[in-house]
Design an enzyme around this catalytic site. Structure first.
Site, PDB file in Angstrom:
ATOM      1  NE  ARG A  59      34.878  61.163  11.660  1.00 63.19           N
ATOM      2  CZ  ARG A  59      35.569  61.880  12.545  1.00 63.19           C
ATOM      3  NH1 ARG A  59      36.036  63.061  12.202  1.00 63.19           N
ATOM      4  NH2 ARG A  59      35.761  61.437  13.761  1.00 63.19           N
ATOM      5  CD  GLU A  96      40.181  55.893  20.984  1.00 62.20           C
ATOM      6  OE1 GLU A  96      39.432  56.340  20.095  1.00 62.20           O
ATOM      7  OE2 GLU A  96      41.072  55.057  20.783  1.00 62.20           O
TER       8      GLU A  96
HETATM    9  P1  AMP Z   1      33.601  57.416  21.613  1.00 59.33           P
HETATM   10  O1  AMP Z   1      32.710  58.398  22.316  1.00 59.33           O
HETATM   11  O2  AMP Z   1      34.832  57.114  22.384  1.00 59.33           O
HETATM   12  O3  AMP Z   1      32.835  56.175  21.199  1.00 59.33           O
HETATM   13  O4  AMP Z   1      34.126  58.132  20.291  1.00 59.33           O
HETATM   14  C1  AMP Z   1      33.330  58.186  19.172  1.00 59.33           C
HETATM   15  C2  AMP Z   1      33.436  59.511  18.460  1.00 59.33           C
HETATM   16  O5  AMP Z   1      34.779  59.959  18.354  1.00 59.33           O
HETATM   17  C3  AMP Z   1      32.910  59.362  17.070  1.00 59.33           C
HETATM   18  O6  AMP Z   1      32.175  60.537  16.736  1.00 59.33           O
HETATM   19  C4  AMP Z   1      34.157  59.208  16.211  1.00 59.33           C
HETATM   20  O7  AMP Z   1      34.022  59.898  15.001  1.00 59.33           O
HETATM   21  C5  AMP Z   1      35.297  59.780  17.050  1.00 59.33           C
HETATM   22  N1  AMP Z   1      36.427  58.849  17.180  1.00 59.33           N
HETATM   23  C6  AMP Z   1      36.865  58.281  18.335  1.00 59.33           C
HETATM   24  N2  AMP Z   1      37.921  57.496  18.141  1.00 59.33           N
HETATM   25  C7  AMP Z   1      38.162  57.531  16.818  1.00 59.33           C
HETATM   26  C8  AMP Z   1      39.131  56.889  15.972  1.00 59.33           C
HETATM   27  N3  AMP Z   1      40.055  56.052  16.462  1.00 59.33           N
HETATM   28  N4  AMP Z   1      39.075  57.146  14.645  1.00 59.33           N
HETATM   29  C9  AMP Z   1      38.127  57.983  14.139  1.00 59.33           C
HETATM   30  N5  AMP Z   1      37.202  58.613  14.882  1.00 59.33           N
HETATM   31  C10 AMP Z   1      37.214  58.404  16.204  1.00 59.33           C
END
Ligand code: AMP
Length: 171
Positions: A59, A96
């Site tokens: 995205r 996450e």
């Molecule tokens: P992080 O590395 O934990 O900051 O996760 C960010 C990446 O995971 C981004 O590329 C987001 O598109 C995706 N992502 C993580 N959690 C979500 C969520 N709750 N909703 C949508 N996309 C998420």
């Protein structure tokens, strides 16, 4: 930004139980909201000599390439493992949900490049921190990181305390 928020759809328990997935597809489908979000993402970085926008698969490609177009600079894709055809630099990090790696072509970034990193959402900050690290390992400078959505309660910003972080919608 309340205007944008209306176009973020919450999907409970996707891709696994307990995750509130923030779906940006209604936003990118709406021309005015797509344009507004891209303009807002780049606004703090105008006139700062950005040389490239980098975006994370998948995205981050949508917002990142439109931001690059608006800034009149090129786009650098950061991709999941095995997708980039030339020599790559890789980095693994925690998500996450689960863990992941990102790759970038070794010649994508040069010494002195000022890079704006863009993704749809920052959750734990692992993806963005890994992306900044990859770019810096190739000699680039991170001018800032911009996200449409920030999940404040996951404190991803704390992993990126040395950078200018800009998010449009906070949960
Ligand atoms: P992080 O590395 O934990 O900051 O996760 C960010 C990446 O995971 C981004 O590329 C987001 O598109 C995706 N992502 C993580 N959690 C979500 C969520 N709750 N909703 C949508 N996309 C998420």
């Amino acid at each position: 930004m309340e205007r944008l928020e209306k176009y973020i759809r919450n999907i409970p328990d996707f891709p696994e139980p307990g995750i509130q997935f923030k779906d940006i597809t209604p936003l990118v489908k709406e021309p005015d909201m797509l344009r507004l979000s891209v303009h807002q993402l780049i606004h703090p970085f105008l006139g700062q000599g950005i040389t490239y926008v980098a975006g994370m698969e998948a995205r981050g490609f949508i917002f990142g390439s439109l931001a690059a177009w608006e800034l009149g600079v090129g786009f650098i894709p950061l991709r999941k493992p095995g997708k980039l055809p030339y020599d790559v630099k890789s980095l693994s990090y925690d998500l996450e949900y689960g863990s992941a790696s990102l790759e970038v072509h070794i010649d994508a970034v040069s010494q002195g490049d000022k890079i704006l990193l863009i993704d749809d959402l920052i959750a734990t900050g692992g993806t963005a921190a890994a992306s900044c690290q990859l770019i810096e390992q190739l000699g680039g400078e991170i001018a800032g990181c911009a996200f449409v959505v920030e999940l404040d309660f996951l404190k991803g910003r704390d992993k990126l305390s040395q950078y200018h972080i800009h998010s449009l919608i906070h949960y």
